[in-house]
Design a protein around this motif. Sequence first.
Motif, PDB file in Angstrom:
ATOM      1  N   PRO A 102      63.497  30.401  66.998  1.00  0.00           N
ATOM      2  CA  PRO A 102      63.031  29.853  68.275  1.00  0.00           C
ATOM      3  C   PRO A 102      63.111  30.858  69.418  1.00  0.00           C
ATOM      4  CG  PRO A 102      65.237  29.068  67.789  1.00  0.00           C
ATOM      5  CD  PRO A 102      64.773  29.808  66.565  1.00  0.00           C
ATOM      6  N   SER A 103      63.859  31.946  69.214  1.00  0.00           N
ATOM      7  CA  SER A 103      64.033  32.942  70.277  1.00  0.00           C
ATOM      8  C   SER A 103      63.087  34.129  70.142  1.00  0.00           C
ATOM      9  CB  SER A 103      65.486  33.431  70.290  1.00  0.00           C
ATOM     10  OG  SER A 103      66.361  32.372  70.612  1.00  0.00           O
ATOM     11  N   ARG A 105      59.827  36.466  70.637  1.00  0.00           N
ATOM     12  CA  ARG A 105      58.971  36.715  71.801  1.00  0.00           C
ATOM     13  C   ARG A 105      57.746  37.497  71.330  1.00  0.00           C
ATOM     14  NH1 ARG A 105      63.179  38.736  76.458  1.00  0.00           N
ATOM     15  NH2 ARG A 105      61.532  38.039  77.846  1.00  0.00           N
ATOM     16  N   SER A 111      58.231  33.960  75.578  1.00  0.00           N
ATOM     17  CA  SER A 111      59.027  33.219  74.614  1.00  0.00           C
ATOM     18  C   SER A 111      58.285  31.978  74.129  1.00  0.00           C
ATOM     19  CB  SER A 111      60.352  32.785  75.253  1.00  0.00           C
ATOM     20  OG  SER A 111      60.117  31.790  76.247  1.00  0.00           O
ATOM     21  N   THR A 112      58.798  31.397  73.050  1.00  0.00           N
ATOM     22  CA  THR A 112      58.240  30.140  72.549  1.00  0.00           C
ATOM     23  C   THR A 112      58.315  29.057  73.620  1.00  0.00           C
ATOM     24  OG1 THR A 112      59.043  30.767  70.354  1.00  0.00           O
ATOM     25  CG2 THR A 112      58.351  28.498  70.645  1.00  0.00           C
ATOM     26  N   LEU A 113      59.354  29.095  74.440  1.00  0.00           N
ATOM     27  CA  LEU A 113      59.510  28.101  75.503  1.00  0.00           C
ATOM     28  C   LEU A 113      58.405  28.227  76.541  1.00  0.00           C
ATOM     29  CD1 LEU A 113      61.300  25.797  76.494  1.00  0.00           C
ATOM     30  CD2 LEU A 113      62.705  27.489  77.688  1.00  0.00           C
ATOM     31  N   LEU A 128      63.148  22.947  72.027  1.00  0.00           N
ATOM     32  CA  LEU A 128      63.419  24.377  72.168  1.00  0.00           C
ATOM     33  C   LEU A 128      64.633  24.638  73.057  1.00  0.00           C
ATOM     34  CD1 LEU A 128      59.743  25.674  72.418  1.00  0.00           C
ATOM     35  CD2 LEU A 128      61.326  25.956  70.495  1.00  0.00           C
ATOM     36  N   VAL A 133      66.890  28.335  73.167  1.00  0.00           N
ATOM     37  CA  VAL A 133      66.019  29.377  73.732  1.00  0.00           C
ATOM     38  C   VAL A 133      66.436  29.621  75.184  1.00  0.00           C
ATOM     39  CG1 VAL A 133      63.653  30.031  74.301  1.00  0.00           C
ATOM     40  CG2 VAL A 133      64.113  28.661  72.252  1.00  0.00           C
ATOM     41  N   TRP A 137      64.226  33.556  80.409  1.00  0.00           N
ATOM     42  CA  TRP A 137      63.571  34.761  79.921  1.00  0.00           C
ATOM     43  C   TRP A 137      62.250  34.946  80.649  1.00  0.00           C
ATOM     44  CZ3 TRP A 137      64.053  34.796  73.851  1.00  0.00           C
ATOM     45  CH2 TRP A 137      65.196  35.543  73.506  1.00  0.00           C
TER      46      TRP A 137
END
Length: 261
Positions: A102-103, A105, A111-113, A128, A133, A137
């Motif tokens: 999940p972390s 990039r 990021s996935t977030l 997430l 996460v 970021w």
Amino acid sequence: MLSVRPFCFVCVLALAPGLPLAAGEPAAAGTARSGQSQADIVWIDAIAGNDAVTLRAQLPARLSQGLPVDQRSGTGKTALMAAAAGGDFLLLQQLLASGADPSARNSKGASTLMYAAWHGEASIVAALIDAGVPLDWAAGNGWTAVTMAAAKGNLAALRQLLVAGARVDPRDVQGWTPLMRASDLGRSAAATVLVEAGQADIELYNPAGRTPLHLAVAAGHQDIARLLVRAGANPDTADFHGLTPAAMAARKGFDLSMLQR
């Protein structure tokens, strides 16, 4: 025009230079595919198109063959990012259960977030966050998940991020905060969340000396100007060219003092 214009989302999708997301991207072609297995080609094409149906169908075989679920596209995008960008919670759950990172990039630092904030699916944002996460970021352009949610007007995602403790006033590489983006783009509901729930600093200014109130007035968003004035924004703060929000509003034919009522 004196204000620095925001990133456009068409450009984001097209992977314009300096922009972080590859929410949809062209498939790799020709020699760029040399050495890739057919399974990888199908997987990467599905990632590029946020094709959750294909990714879900291919996942069991990929796992049984010992192939990585975090196989990346040419832009560094993973299947988990594709699930977040497409708002597919079931696929996201399956990938996380299968060991997806999940972390991760992408090649622009997103990021996935950030993909989740772009789409705005609340369940995915929550999953997430729960997966750990990092909230703040920033991609290469300085955008965070809060910036993306605010600029897109995705209120559920924005609220979740702020409640979880994400910073409300991160600056991007152009010196703009999420509130500045929302004010310029006319995201009045997002601006309200940032001001009232997130307690964003309404007097921060960008490299041109423009506050969110300057930007809202310049773009003609009287509803956001009203929000900011009532929250205490100073209509007489001059930007670096000597222009105040009050003077800009007068040129457009409205009186900021009237918005305080």
